[in-house]
Motif scaffolding. Sequence first.
Motif, short mmCIF file in Angstrom:
data_model
loop_
_atom_site.label_atom_id
_atom_site.label_comp_id
_atom_site.label_asym_id
_atom_site.label_seq_id
_atom_site.Cartn_x
_atom_site.Cartn_y
_atom_site.Cartn_z
N ASN A 1 1.43 -1.03 0.21
CA ASN A 1 0.32 -0.20 0.48
C ASN A 1 0.50 1.27 -0.06
OD1 ASN A 1 0.73 -0.23 2.44
ND2 ASN A 1 -0.90 0.13 3.83
N ASN A 2 2.41 1.14 0.06
CA ASN A 2 3.29 2.22 0.05
C ASN A 2 3.44 3.51 1.01
OD1 ASN A 2 3.55 1.08 -2.72
ND2 ASN A 2 3.43 2.92 -3.60
N THR A 3 2.88 2.44 2.39
CA THR A 3 3.23 3.60 3.10
C THR A 3 4.29 2.86 4.07
OG1 THR A 3 1.66 1.63 4.56
CG2 THR A 3 0.78 3.21 2.91
N GLY A 4 4.79 3.68 5.71
CA GLY A 4 5.61 3.50 5.77
C GLY A 4 5.77 3.89 7.30
N THR A 5 6.60 3.54 8.28
CA THR A 5 6.96 4.57 9.33
C THR A 5 8.38 4.59 9.30
OG1 THR A 5 6.62 2.68 10.44
CG2 THR A 5 4.52 4.21 10.14
N TYR A 6 8.69 5.64 10.52
CA TYR A 6 10.21 5.83 11.16
C TYR A 6 9.42 5.95 11.85
CZ TYR A 6 10.05 10.96 9.27
OH TYR A 6 10.27 12.33 9.13
N GLY B 1 9.60 10.02 18.79
CA GLY B 1 8.04 9.11 17.96
C GLY B 1 8.40 8.59 16.61
N GLU B 2 6.95 8.24 16.26
CA GLU B 2 6.67 7.59 15.18
C GLU B 2 6.02 8.46 13.91
OE1 GLU B 2 5.17 3.24 14.34
OE2 GLU B 2 3.86 4.26 13.72
N ARG B 3 6.31 8.45 12.97
CA ARG B 3 5.97 9.34 11.82
C ARG B 3 5.87 8.33 11.16
NH1 ARG B 3 9.31 12.02 15.60
NH2 ARG B 3 9.99 13.39 15.18
N ASN B 4 4.31 8.79 9.88
CA ASN B 4 4.18 8.01 9.26
C ASN B 4 4.48 8.30 7.66
OD1 ASN B 4 2.53 6.31 10.45
ND2 ASN B 4 1.40 8.03 11.19
N PHE B 5 4.60 7.94 6.81
CA PHE B 5 5.05 8.43 5.12
C PHE B 5 4.04 7.65 4.30
CE2 PHE B 5 8.28 5.88 6.22
CZ PHE B 5 8.87 5.25 5.13
N ILE B 6 3.55 7.90 3.24
CA ILE B 6 3.29 7.84 1.91
C ILE B 6 4.81 7.26 1.45
CG2 ILE B 6 1.54 7.50 2.16
CD1 ILE B 6 0.96 9.45 0.13
N ASN C 1 0.03 11.84 7.73
CA ASN C 1 -0.17 11.69 9.62
C ASN C 1 -0.88 10.15 9.96
OD1 ASN C 1 -3.05 10.87 8.29
ND2 ASN C 1 -3.70 13.00 8.71
N GLU C 2 -1.71 9.76 10.91
CA GLU C 2 -1.31 8.59 10.87
C GLU C 2 -2.33 7.70 10.24
OE1 GLU C 2 -3.80 11.38 13.57
OE2 GLU C 2 -1.60 10.31 13.24
N LYS C 3 -3.40 8.27 9.34
CA LYS C 3 -4.02 8.04 8.73
C LYS C 3 -3.47 8.59 7.05
CE LYS C 3 -8.37 9.39 11.73
NZ LYS C 3 -9.61 9.53 11.57
N ASN C 4 -2.15 8.05 7.18
CA ASN C 4 -2.28 8.18 5.71
C ASN C 4 -2.24 9.70 4.38
OD1 ASN C 4 -0.29 6.56 5.79
ND2 ASN C 4 -1.80 4.79 5.46
N LYS C 5 -2.95 10.94 5.72
CA LYS C 5 -3.35 11.92 4.94
C LYS C 5 -1.99 13.25 4.97
CE LYS C 5 -6.96 10.18 3.86
NZ LYS C 5 -7.65 9.16 1.99
#
Length: 159
Positions: free
Chosen positions: A71-76, A86-91, A112-116
């Motif tokens: 789904n082309n997402t991830g976190t770091y 803390g955790e960050r989200n990305f596409i 954000n955590e909802k991939n927006k």
Amino acid sequence: MKKLIVAVLLIASVISCGTSKTVRTSKKVIKGEWVLNSVTHNKVGTYNISLLNDATKECFEGSSWKFIPNNNTGTYIINGANCNEGERNFIFTIQEIDPATGLYDFLLKPTNEKNKSEDNKGFRLELAQLSDTNMTWVQTLNVNGNPFIITMNFTKTIE
């Protein structure tokens, strides 16, 4: 007969615009967890480098990354003294820019955590090297009319 020709042309155009085999293979390789081991640059001297409009290079070194290519997402995750932990989200998207050389662009957009995306800003990096165990991103910036090259070296920890 006209409908058959139109259908064949439509299928051919969809197939030709699909993801290349090289990009599909790259997504399989990138899947999993990585550690960003080092961030270096090509200029002598001390520079205040902030990556992804988020944190300093020192905060990114040692950060943990997870890529989910279906789904082309991830976190770091940033950890460290004097860092906004803390955790960050990305596409992300991998784009092959030159099949002859095997060079890729890696597009990363913080979300954000909802991939927006809150500001719709992303970052274009060169995926300079990708293997089952190592990955290198290169970002070239223009500083005072001269190229400033930042290199980010990752090691895979879990598939």
